[in-house]
Design a protein around this motif. Structure first.
Motif, PDB file in Angstrom:
ATOM      1  N   VAL A  55       0.751  -1.089  -0.028  1.00  0.00           N
ATOM      2  CA  VAL A  55       0.010  -0.047  -0.051  1.00  0.00           C
ATOM      3  C   VAL A  55       1.000   1.341   0.004  1.00  0.00           C
ATOM      4  CG1 VAL A  55      -1.693   1.363   1.197  1.00  0.00           C
ATOM      5  CG2 VAL A  55      -1.714  -1.305   1.252  1.00  0.00           C
ATOM      6  N   GLU A  56       1.140   1.829  -1.161  1.00  0.00           N
ATOM      7  CA  GLU A  56       2.073   2.961  -1.382  1.00  0.00           C
ATOM      8  C   GLU A  56       3.188   2.622  -0.852  1.00  0.00           C
ATOM      9  OE1 GLU A  56       0.258   6.612  -0.557  1.00  0.00           O
ATOM     10  OE2 GLU A  56      -1.594   6.170  -1.646  1.00  0.00           O
ATOM     11  N   GLY A  57       3.842   1.196  -1.056  1.00  0.00           N
ATOM     12  CA  GLY A  57       5.342   0.942  -0.605  1.00  0.00           C
ATOM     13  C   GLY A  57       5.195   0.432   0.835  1.00  0.00           C
ATOM     14  N   PHE A  58       4.062   0.342   1.528  1.00  0.00           N
ATOM     15  CA  PHE A  58       4.161  -0.136   2.981  1.00  0.00           C
ATOM     16  C   PHE A  58       3.372  -1.534   2.864  1.00  0.00           C
ATOM     17  CE2 PHE A  58       4.377   4.282   3.424  1.00  0.00           C
ATOM     18  CZ  PHE A  58       5.392   4.458   4.402  1.00  0.00           C
ATOM     19  N   ASP A  59       3.897  -2.441   3.812  1.00  0.00           N
ATOM     20  CA  ASP A  59       3.375  -3.622   3.952  1.00  0.00           C
ATOM     21  C   ASP A  59       2.379  -3.505   5.038  1.00  0.00           C
ATOM     22  OD1 ASP A  59       2.797  -6.434   4.346  1.00  0.00           O
ATOM     23  OD2 ASP A  59       4.692  -7.152   4.243  1.00  0.00           O
ATOM     24  N   LEU A  60       1.079  -3.579   4.696  1.00  0.00           N
ATOM     25  CA  LEU A  60       0.118  -3.534   5.769  1.00  0.00           C
ATOM     26  C   LEU A  60      -0.856  -4.649   5.980  1.00  0.00           C
ATOM     27  CD1 LEU A  60      -0.772   0.220   5.042  1.00  0.00           C
ATOM     28  CD2 LEU A  60       0.774  -0.480   6.745  1.00  0.00           C
ATOM     29  N   ARG A  61      -0.329  -5.858   5.774  1.00  0.00           N
ATOM     30  CA  ARG A  61      -1.338  -7.136   5.671  1.00  0.00           C
ATOM     31  C   ARG A  61      -2.060  -7.444   7.139  1.00  0.00           C
ATOM     32  NH1 ARG A  61       2.826 -10.874   2.407  1.00  0.00           N
ATOM     33  NH2 ARG A  61       4.221  -9.429   3.281  1.00  0.00           N
ATOM     34  N   HIS A  62      -1.285  -6.505   8.048  1.00  0.00           N
ATOM     35  CA  HIS A  62      -2.036  -7.102   9.415  1.00  0.00           C
ATOM     36  C   HIS A  62      -2.812  -5.833   9.855  1.00  0.00           C
ATOM     37  CE1 HIS A  62       0.679 -10.329  10.386  1.00  0.00           C
ATOM     38  NE2 HIS A  62       1.827  -9.597  10.257  1.00  0.00           N
ATOM     39  N   CYS A  63      -4.034  -5.813   9.817  1.00  0.00           N
ATOM     40  CA  CYS A  63      -4.656  -4.680  10.095  1.00  0.00           C
ATOM     41  C   CYS A  63      -5.948  -4.861  11.012  1.00  0.00           C
ATOM     42  CB  CYS A  63      -5.354  -4.170   8.830  1.00  0.00           C
ATOM     43  SG  CYS A  63      -6.133  -5.361   7.514  1.00  0.00           S
ATOM     44  N   ARG A  64      -6.778  -3.789  11.228  1.00  0.00           N
ATOM     45  CA  ARG A  64      -8.083  -3.710  11.887  1.00  0.00           C
ATOM     46  C   ARG A  64      -8.899  -2.584  11.553  1.00  0.00           C
ATOM     47  NH1 ARG A  64      -8.671  -5.810  17.309  1.00  0.00           N
ATOM     48  NH2 ARG A  64      -6.948  -7.276  17.982  1.00  0.00           N
ATOM     49  N   GLN A  65      -9.914  -2.873  11.358  1.00  0.00           N
ATOM     50  CA  GLN A  65     -10.806  -1.579  10.913  1.00  0.00           C
ATOM     51  C   GLN A  65     -10.821  -0.451  11.869  1.00  0.00           C
ATOM     52  OE1 GLN A  65     -14.502  -3.630   9.687  1.00  0.00           O
ATOM     53  NE2 GLN A  65     -13.402  -4.134   7.573  1.00  0.00           N
ATOM     54  N   VAL A  66     -10.785   0.731  11.711  1.00  0.00           N
ATOM     55  CA  VAL A  66     -11.008   1.828  12.373  1.00  0.00           C
ATOM     56  C   VAL A  66     -11.767   2.987  11.853  1.00  0.00           C
ATOM     57  CG1 VAL A  66      -9.345   3.392  13.746  1.00  0.00           C
ATOM     58  CG2 VAL A  66      -8.652   1.258  13.375  1.00  0.00           C
ATOM     59  N   LYS A  67     -12.376   3.714  12.663  1.00  0.00           N
ATOM     60  CA  LYS A  67     -13.167   4.936  12.277  1.00  0.00           C
ATOM     61  C   LYS A  67     -12.400   6.074  13.013  1.00  0.00           C
ATOM     62  CE  LYS A  67     -17.867   3.135  11.786  1.00  0.00           C
ATOM     63  NZ  LYS A  67     -19.511   3.281  12.525  1.00  0.00           N
TER      64      LYS A  67
END
Length: 124
Positions: free
Chosen positions: A68-80
């Motif tokens: 994601v634009e050069g970042f590895d962000l496979r670990h995630c949580r949804q946030v508002k």
């Protein structure tokens, strides 16, 4: 949240590869409804809250987020997210823990609650 090179944390064969405390908090301790702060350095020694978010999901592993634009962000949580009405430094955010931090300091927690209450929704 960091590299996803070892795969989904929930798979038992991968858990020992994620030994840093930040991973443990993200995977096991962060809970739905909890507030987190997106922070950035200001004035060299202080941090300001760019946004305050409320966690709205359990841990997710999303292989499509490997770049994601050069970042590895496979670990995630949804946030508002909500943005503060104006930027101000927040005491107690600390220098460690990257740009998103868990709120351990009571003063930082109170400031985050105030921003959440008074802030405006961040458009996706």
């Amino acid at each position: 949240m960091g590299s996803g090179e070892y795969g989904d944390y929930r798979k038992s064969e991968n858990k020992d590869k994620y030994e840093h405390r930040e991973y443990q908090q993200f995977f096991n301790e962060a809970a739905n409804g909890e507030l987190v702060v997106l922070k950035r350095a200001c004035d060299g020694t202080k941090w300001e809250a760019v946004a305050v978010g409320m966690i709205t999901s359990e841990y997710l592993y999303v292989p499509a987020f490997n770049d994601v634009e050069g970042f590895d962000l496979r670990h995630c949580r949804q946030v508002k997210w909500k943005e503060p009405s104006h930027m101000k430094s927040v005491r107690g955010l600390g220098r460690s823990g990257g740009t998103i931090c868990h709120l351990n300091d009571p003063q930082a927690g109170e400031t985050a609650k105030q921003i959440w209450k008074e802030g405006t929704w961040k458009k996706p």
